[in-house]
Design a protein around this motif. Structure first.
Motif, mmCIF file in Angstrom:
data_model
loop_
_atom_site.group_PDB
_atom_site.id
_atom_site.type_symbol
_atom_site.label_atom_id
_atom_site.label_comp_id
_atom_site.label_asym_id
_atom_site.label_seq_id
_atom_site.Cartn_x
_atom_site.Cartn_y
_atom_site.Cartn_z
ATOM 1 N N ARG A 90 0.856 -1.233 -0.152
ATOM 2 C CA ARG A 90 -0.108 -0.102 -0.069
ATOM 3 C C ARG A 90 0.884 1.348 0.008
ATOM 4 N NH1 ARG A 90 -4.528 -0.217 4.478
ATOM 5 N NH2 ARG A 90 -4.887 1.897 3.533
ATOM 6 N N TRP A 91 1.997 1.191 0.735
ATOM 7 C CA TRP A 91 2.572 2.490 0.930
ATOM 8 C C TRP A 91 4.118 2.357 0.509
ATOM 9 C CZ3 TRP A 91 -0.061 0.835 5.310
ATOM 10 C CH2 TRP A 91 -1.353 1.304 5.562
ATOM 11 N N LEU A 92 4.714 3.267 -0.171
ATOM 12 C CA LEU A 92 6.223 3.082 -0.690
ATOM 13 C C LEU A 92 6.927 4.229 -0.297
ATOM 14 C CD1 LEU A 92 5.250 2.114 -4.283
ATOM 15 C CD2 LEU A 92 6.213 0.531 -2.643
ATOM 16 N N LEU A 93 8.037 4.189 0.170
ATOM 17 C CA LEU A 93 9.017 5.346 0.570
ATOM 18 C C LEU A 93 10.416 4.950 -0.244
ATOM 19 C CD1 LEU A 93 7.635 4.434 3.474
ATOM 20 C CD2 LEU A 93 8.626 6.601 3.995
ATOM 21 N N ALA A 115 3.664 2.547 -9.425
ATOM 22 C CA ALA A 115 2.834 2.345 -8.241
ATOM 23 C C ALA A 115 1.421 2.446 -8.435
ATOM 24 C CB ALA A 115 3.545 3.690 -7.376
ATOM 25 N N LYS A 116 1.007 3.395 -9.534
ATOM 26 C CA LYS A 116 -0.531 3.352 -9.864
ATOM 27 C C LYS A 116 -0.868 1.851 -10.282
ATOM 28 C CE LYS A 116 -0.531 8.141 -11.236
ATOM 29 N NZ LYS A 116 -0.259 9.194 -12.189
ATOM 30 N N ILE A 166 3.243 6.276 -3.191
ATOM 31 C CA ILE A 166 4.708 6.636 -2.586
ATOM 32 C C ILE A 166 4.411 7.916 -1.640
ATOM 33 C CG2 ILE A 166 6.960 7.701 -3.125
ATOM 34 C CD1 ILE A 166 6.283 6.598 -6.139
ATOM 35 N N VAL A 167 4.660 7.512 -0.379
ATOM 36 C CA VAL A 167 4.429 8.436 0.842
ATOM 37 C C VAL A 167 5.493 9.357 1.287
ATOM 38 C CG1 VAL A 167 2.332 7.080 1.568
ATOM 39 C CG2 VAL A 167 4.623 6.740 2.493
ATOM 40 N N GLY A 168 6.841 9.014 0.825
ATOM 41 C CA GLY A 168 7.904 9.800 1.259
ATOM 42 C C GLY A 168 9.234 9.307 0.812
ATOM 43 N N GLY A 169 10.381 9.846 1.271
ATOM 44 C CA GLY A 169 11.636 9.224 0.835
ATOM 45 C C GLY A 169 12.661 10.309 0.956
ATOM 46 N N HIS A 170 13.784 10.290 0.072
ATOM 47 C CA HIS A 170 14.777 10.960 0.163
ATOM 48 C C HIS A 170 15.546 10.966 -1.114
ATOM 49 C CE1 HIS A 170 18.510 13.245 1.499
ATOM 50 N NE2 HIS A 170 19.042 12.248 0.957
ATOM 51 N N SER A 171 16.105 12.063 -1.672
ATOM 52 C CA SER A 171 16.845 12.048 -3.026
ATOM 53 C C SER A 171 18.244 12.936 -2.806
ATOM 54 C CB SER A 171 16.080 12.786 -4.061
ATOM 55 O OG SER A 171 14.732 12.262 -4.046
ATOM 56 N N GLU A 172 19.218 12.441 -3.325
ATOM 57 C CA GLU A 172 20.500 13.174 -3.004
ATOM 58 C C GLU A 172 21.479 12.970 -4.479
ATOM 59 O OE1 GLU A 172 23.692 10.469 -0.670
ATOM 60 O OE2 GLU A 172 21.741 11.236 0.756
ATOM 61 N N TYR A 173 22.560 13.887 -4.469
ATOM 62 C CA TYR A 173 23.384 13.559 -5.292
ATOM 63 C C TYR A 173 24.567 13.066 -4.257
ATOM 64 C CZ TYR A 173 21.149 16.848 -8.537
ATOM 65 O OH TYR A 173 20.307 17.302 -9.530
ATOM 66 N N VAL A 204 18.418 3.270 -6.553
ATOM 67 C CA VAL A 204 17.170 3.374 -5.738
ATOM 68 C C VAL A 204 17.128 2.464 -4.659
ATOM 69 C CG1 VAL A 204 14.796 3.682 -5.761
ATOM 70 C CG2 VAL A 204 16.071 4.672 -7.658
ATOM 71 N N SER A 205 16.824 2.670 -3.562
ATOM 72 C CA SER A 205 16.235 1.736 -2.489
ATOM 73 C C SER A 205 14.855 2.179 -2.226
ATOM 74 C CB SER A 205 17.407 2.030 -1.187
ATOM 75 O OG SER A 205 16.689 1.352 0.008
ATOM 76 N N MET A 206 14.111 1.060 -2.118
ATOM 77 C CA MET A 206 12.716 1.255 -1.886
ATOM 78 C C MET A 206 12.126 0.410 -0.765
ATOM 79 S SD MET A 206 9.894 2.841 -3.239
ATOM 80 C CE MET A 206 10.364 2.829 -5.003
ATOM 81 N N THR A 207 11.425 1.137 0.118
ATOM 82 C CA THR A 207 10.810 0.501 1.330
ATOM 83 C C THR A 207 9.132 0.238 0.871
ATOM 84 O OG1 THR A 207 12.129 1.360 2.682
ATOM 85 C CG2 THR A 207 10.118 0.690 3.670
ATOM 86 N N ALA A 208 8.667 -0.839 0.910
ATOM 87 C CA ALA A 208 7.244 -1.114 0.786
ATOM 88 C C ALA A 208 6.434 -1.515 2.078
ATOM 89 C CB ALA A 208 7.143 -2.027 -0.262
ATOM 90 N N ILE A 209 5.068 -1.124 2.229
ATOM 91 C CA ILE A 209 4.664 -1.394 3.430
ATOM 92 C C ILE A 209 3.163 -2.092 3.207
ATOM 93 C CG2 ILE A 209 3.657 -0.656 5.672
ATOM 94 C CD1 ILE A 209 5.764 1.596 5.339
ATOM 95 N N GLY A 210 2.605 -3.058 3.938
ATOM 96 C CA GLY A 210 1.386 -3.519 3.726
ATOM 97 C C GLY A 210 0.652 -4.130 5.056
ATOM 98 N N ILE A 211 -0.462 -4.278 4.917
ATOM 99 C CA ILE A 211 -1.209 -4.985 6.142
ATOM 100 C C ILE A 211 -2.201 -6.153 5.715
ATOM 101 C CG2 ILE A 211 -3.154 -4.425 8.179
ATOM 102 C CD1 ILE A 211 -1.910 -1.549 8.119
#
Length: 338
Positions: A79-82, A107-108, A114-121, A130-137
């Motif tokens: 359901r949710w991704l960061l 994701a669609k 996608i509910v959050g995250g971080h981006s950097e050089y 890309v490192s992806m966290t996924a969450i479900g219930i």
């Protein structure tokens, strides 16, 4: 050497160093398990994180689907991704646009946000990661693990071996394949395998049928996934190479690059351990969804994996299977340094 840390290193330095113990954690860091499982009362929260380090062209697409697959094989809907996006310094804006568009579309496709995250050089990188966290219930009485295989279970796989690896080789090693005589039409068809990466629908379907275990065979390929199921469950899994479906495009590309397709990253394949009396229904349900599925082996007493090759030989598969994709990348880097 690139790729996953071997199990011995994980056991020595990682699995036992988890901070304060929390009684709500049902499944934490453990060999072979796809996700952490957290007790929420009558439900559980399933959490997984995965980096995409071996692909370039389909980075954003793979990041979403691979992390989401590892949630779905527990029986939970992602359901949710960061995401964390690591970019080489001076990355063109078009690359950022491409990666994030792919993540949005993927994701669609599975109905996740996608509910959050971080981006950097990031200094020192030669390609984006890309490192992806996924969450479900999911309900507490429904979650499925990698380590639930029981003697007598039928081992089912969906689709064909090395789906993700075939697509990556067709896109990221295209010039090398052409130089080795592989027809462009085959490379183009193989690159389309990327569209078969998700196992969310079939995993959620099987979760409702009483399967004992499911797994998404990523790094290390089909054999790596089977090894993780077998060693985590303390059973012997016996499989027959002749029963394992391999697409013609995969065979041609792997032969051209001297790659074993059974050790090539296989996201898009779903492995399931199913009670013998449930196996026919499971196969029928999958096929009715238009998903190719085959029974490729059986679980029995013992521990490990035995692969019966079509040549007549048999081989024992250890706990750690190094992925062929990372071997190729390492060889490419060595040639560039030379």
């Amino acid at each position: 050497m690139s790729g996953k840390l071997p199990p011995a290193i994980l056991s020595k330095y990682v699995f036992g160093r988890t901070g304060a113990k929390d009684p709500a954690v049902i499944i934490g860091p453990k060999y072979g398990e796809d996700a952490a499982v957290i007790d929420l009362g009558d439900k559980v929260m399933v959490v997984h994180v995965d980096p995409i380090t071996g692909a370039i062209e389909w980075l954003g697409w793979l990041a979403v689907h691979i992390a989401s697959n590892d949630i779905a094989v527990t029986g939970a809907k992602p359901r949710w991704l960061l995401d964390i996006l690591y970019l080489p310094e001076n990355t063109p804006e078009e690359i950022i646009d491409k990666i994030t568009l792919q993540m949005d579309k993927a994701a669609k496709e599975i109905g996740a946000m996608i509910v959050g995250g971080h981006s950097e050089y990031t200094p020192g990188l030669d390609k984006p990661i890309v490192s992806m966290t996924a969450i479900g219930i999911t309900p507490k009485d429904r979650y499925v693990t990698t380590s639930g295989v029981k003697p007598g279970d039928v081992i089912i796989m969906t689709k064909t071996a090395a789906i993700e690896g075939t697509a990556i080789l067709a896109t990221d090693f295209r010039d090398e394949l052409i130089s080795r005589g592989v027809e462009e039409s085959i490379i183009t068809r193989a690159s389309e395998f990327i569209k078969m990466i998700s196992v969310v629908k079939e995993a959620l379907k099987l979760a409702g049928l009483g399967v004992h275990a499911m797994h998404d065979p990523t790094e290390g390929g089909l054999l790596g996934g089977l090894a993780e199921m077998a060693y985590a469950s303390n059973v012997m899994i016996e499989v027959w190479e002749g029963r394992i479906p391999i697409a013609e495009e995969t065979k041609i590309i792997c032969e051209a690059l001297d790659v074993d397709p059974l050790k090539l990253i296989s996201s898009g394949v779903l492995l399931a351990a199913v009670p013998k009396n449930v196996a026919p229904r499971a196969l029928n349900e999958l096929r009715s969804m238009g998903i190719e599925a085959e029974a490729i082996g059986i679980a029995r007493e013992g521990r490990g994996v035995i692969l019966h090759r079509v040549s007549g030989s048999s081989e024992v598969v250890g706990e750690y299977v190094r992925d062929e994709l990372f071997r190729l990348w390492d060889e490419l880097k060595s040639r560039r340094r030379a």
